[in-house]
Design a protein around this motif. Structure first.
Motif, PDB file in Angstrom:
ATOM      1  N   GLU A   1       0.820  -1.216   0.000  1.00  0.00           N
ATOM      2  CA  GLU A   1       0.000   0.000   0.000  1.00  0.00           C
ATOM      3  C   GLU A   1       0.852   1.263   0.000  1.00  0.00           C
ATOM      4  N   ILE A   2       2.006   1.234   0.637  1.00  0.00           N
ATOM      5  CA  ILE A   2       2.860   2.420   0.706  1.00  0.00           C
ATOM      6  C   ILE A   2       3.505   2.701  -0.650  1.00  0.00           C
ATOM      7  N   LEU A   3       4.090   1.665  -1.252  1.00  0.00           N
ATOM      8  CA  LEU A   3       4.778   1.825  -2.536  1.00  0.00           C
ATOM      9  C   LEU A   3       3.844   1.700  -3.734  1.00  0.00           C
ATOM     10  N   LYS A   4       2.606   1.272  -3.492  1.00  0.00           N
ATOM     11  CA  LYS A   4       1.612   1.083  -4.566  1.00  0.00           C
ATOM     12  C   LYS A   4       2.124   0.103  -5.618  1.00  0.00           C
ATOM     13  N   VAL A   5       2.617  -1.039  -5.140  1.00  0.00           N
ATOM     14  CA  VAL A   5       3.159  -2.068  -6.030  1.00  0.00           C
ATOM     15  C   VAL A   5       2.477  -3.395  -5.747  1.00  0.00           C
ATOM     16  N   SER A   6       1.966  -4.034  -6.799  1.00  0.00           N
ATOM     17  CA  SER A   6       1.457  -5.401  -6.688  1.00  0.00           C
ATOM     18  C   SER A   6       2.642  -6.335  -6.881  1.00  0.00           C
ATOM     19  N   TYR A   7       2.662  -7.416  -6.125  1.00  0.00           N
ATOM     20  CA  TYR A   7       3.819  -8.308  -6.193  1.00  0.00           C
ATOM     21  C   TYR A   7       3.405  -9.752  -5.950  1.00  0.00           C
ATOM     22  N   VAL A   8       4.363 -10.633  -6.250  1.00  0.00           N
ATOM     23  CA  VAL A   8       4.254 -12.034  -5.861  1.00  0.00           C
ATOM     24  C   VAL A   8       5.599 -12.421  -5.255  1.00  0.00           C
ATOM     25  N   ASP A   9       5.555 -12.957  -4.029  1.00  0.00           N
ATOM     26  CA  ASP A   9       6.757 -13.491  -3.392  1.00  0.00           C
ATOM     27  C   ASP A   9       6.889 -14.943  -3.804  1.00  0.00           C
ATOM     28  N   LEU A  10       8.044 -15.283  -4.344  1.00  0.00           N
ATOM     29  CA  LEU A  10       8.296 -16.643  -4.818  1.00  0.00           C
ATOM     30  C   LEU A  10       9.417 -17.248  -3.983  1.00  0.00           C
ATOM     31  N   SER A  11       9.151 -18.422  -3.411  1.00  0.00           N
ATOM     32  CA  SER A  11      10.157 -19.161  -2.641  1.00  0.00           C
ATOM     33  C   SER A  11      10.329 -20.527  -3.285  1.00  0.00           C
ATOM     34  N   ILE A  12      11.582 -20.922  -3.476  1.00  0.00           N
ATOM     35  CA  ILE A  12      11.882 -22.209  -4.110  1.00  0.00           C
ATOM     36  C   ILE A  12      12.966 -22.905  -3.308  1.00  0.00           C
ATOM     37  N   ASP A  13      12.781 -24.197  -3.054  1.00  0.00           N
ATOM     38  CA  ASP A  13      13.792 -25.028  -2.401  1.00  0.00           C
ATOM     39  C   ASP A  13      13.921 -26.329  -3.171  1.00  0.00           C
ATOM     40  N   THR A  14      15.158 -26.639  -3.570  1.00  0.00           N
ATOM     41  CA  THR A  14      15.416 -27.882  -4.288  1.00  0.00           C
ATOM     42  C   THR A  14      16.911 -28.177  -4.264  1.00  0.00           C
ATOM     43  N   ALA A  15      17.287 -29.269  -4.877  1.00  0.00           N
ATOM     44  CA  ALA A  15      18.689 -29.618  -5.097  1.00  0.00           C
ATOM     45  C   ALA A  15      18.806 -30.015  -6.564  1.00  0.00           C
ATOM     46  N   LEU A  16      19.546 -29.222  -7.322  1.00  0.00           N
ATOM     47  CA  LEU A  16      19.681 -29.481  -8.757  1.00  0.00           C
ATOM     48  C   LEU A  16      20.820 -30.463  -9.023  1.00  0.00           C
ATOM     49  N   PRO A  17      20.558 -31.531  -9.778  1.00  0.00           N
ATOM     50  CA  PRO A  17      21.632 -32.471 -10.133  1.00  0.00           C
ATOM     51  C   PRO A  17      22.453 -31.898 -11.289  1.00  0.00           C
ATOM     52  N   LEU A  18      23.719 -31.612 -11.022  1.00  0.00           N
ATOM     53  CA  LEU A  18      24.597 -31.026 -12.035  1.00  0.00           C
ATOM     54  C   LEU A  18      25.826 -31.897 -12.235  1.00  0.00           C
ATOM     55  N   THR A  19      26.556 -31.638 -13.311  1.00  0.00           N
ATOM     56  CA  THR A  19      27.810 -32.339 -13.584  1.00  0.00           C
ATOM     57  C   THR A  19      28.956 -31.386 -13.303  1.00  0.00           C
ATOM     58  N   CYS A  20      29.831 -31.774 -12.380  1.00  0.00           N
ATOM     59  CA  CYS A  20      30.994 -30.957 -12.034  1.00  0.00           C
ATOM     60  C   CYS A  20      31.925 -30.885 -13.242  1.00  0.00           C
ATOM     61  N   GLN A  21      32.342 -29.694 -13.598  1.00  0.00           N
ATOM     62  CA  GLN A  21      33.196 -29.527 -14.773  1.00  0.00           C
ATOM     63  C   GLN A  21      34.666 -29.795 -14.470  1.00  0.00           C
ATOM     64  N   ARG A  22      34.996 -30.011 -13.195  1.00  0.00           N
ATOM     65  CA  ARG A  22      36.363 -30.412 -12.843  1.00  0.00           C
ATOM     66  C   ARG A  22      36.508 -31.919 -12.870  1.00  0.00           C
ATOM     67  N   SER A  23      35.577 -32.600 -12.203  1.00  0.00           N
ATOM     68  CA  SER A  23      35.697 -34.049 -12.034  1.00  0.00           C
ATOM     69  C   SER A  23      34.762 -34.834 -12.944  1.00  0.00           C
ATOM     70  N   LEU A  24      33.819 -34.158 -13.594  1.00  0.00           N
ATOM     71  CA  LEU A  24      32.798 -34.775 -14.450  1.00  0.00           C
ATOM     72  C   LEU A  24      31.911 -35.753 -13.674  1.00  0.00           C
ATOM     73  N   GLN A  25      31.788 -35.527 -12.371  1.00  0.00           N
ATOM     74  CA  GLN A  25      30.933 -36.344 -11.514  1.00  0.00           C
ATOM     75  C   GLN A  25      29.631 -35.583 -11.233  1.00  0.00           C
ATOM     76  N   ARG A  26      28.570 -36.342 -11.041  1.00  0.00           N
ATOM     77  CA  ARG A  26      27.270 -35.748 -10.700  1.00  0.00           C
ATOM     78  C   ARG A  26      27.303 -35.277  -9.246  1.00  0.00           C
ATOM     79  N   PHE A  27      26.728 -34.114  -8.991  1.00  0.00           N
ATOM     80  CA  PHE A  27      26.581 -33.630  -7.621  1.00  0.00           C
ATOM     81  C   PHE A  27      25.280 -32.851  -7.515  1.00  0.00           C
ATOM     82  N   LEU A  28      24.813 -32.651  -6.297  1.00  0.00           N
ATOM     83  CA  LEU A  28      23.570 -31.922  -6.055  1.00  0.00           C
ATOM     84  C   LEU A  28      23.899 -30.519  -5.543  1.00  0.00           C
ATOM     85  N   LEU A  29      23.396 -29.522  -6.254  1.00  0.00           N
ATOM     86  CA  LEU A  29      23.579 -28.131  -5.862  1.00  0.00           C
ATOM     87  C   LEU A  29      22.335 -27.684  -5.101  1.00  0.00           C
TER      88      LEU A  29
END
Length: 169
Positions: free
Chosen positions: A54-82
């Protein structure tokens, strides 16, 4: 996707009603993320909270996300969870001219003319942005340890050393 989150939401009606949604989605259901991760195993928990400042006169949406992304390490080429934990406040705008009026802590989100938003698109956008350009596992060992140059390679003469002789003092 969880049962209590509709596939599309009317952004302006959700803001007026100050609605909140939370859900979970399998990473396999996010096609733009598919090429950026090692595999699509796992799930993502998210929450959407619509409101109006109401003060800033802005409509918004608060977005919260929690996860672990499976990625490939570019040093070891092993899968890890970020581990990924995102908290983002998106300022809802009707046209690009309104973006400059948003406070600094708001990220602009251009709402289509019909006012319909797809929650999974918002989640997927943020996850795509969370993937590092060069994924490196914190536990990954550097490749230099396994691929150190041999003594022969180190003892070879520098091919540019002959150029130094041509240089006159």
């Amino acid at each position: 996707m969880s049962a209590n989150v509709p596939e599309t939401l009317d952004a302006w009606r959700m803001v007026a009603a100050r609605r909140c949604f939370d859900g979970q989605v399998e990473l396999a259901k996010l096609p733009r993320l598919e090429g950026l991760v090692a595999d699509s195993e796992g799930a993502c928990s998210y929450a959407l909270e619509f409101g109006h400042d109401e003060i800033l006169k802005v409509s918004y949406v608060d977005l919260s996300i929690d996860t672990a992304l499976p990625l490939t390490c570019q040093r070891s080429l092993q899968r890890f969870l970020l581990p990924v934990s995102i908290k983002q406040r998106l300022g809802l705008i009707r046209n690009e001219d309104e973006e400059s009026a948003l406070p600094e802590e708001y990220e602009a989100l251009l709402v289509p003319e019909d006012g319909q938003l797809r929650p999974l698109d918002l989640v997927e956008d943020e996850l795509v942005l969370a993937v590092p350009v060069v994924p490196l596992s914190p536990e990954g060992e550097a490749v230099n340890r396994d691929w150190a140059p041999t003594e022969e390679e180190q003892s070879k003469a520098n091919p540019f050393a002959a150029l130094a002789a041509l240089k006159k003092p």
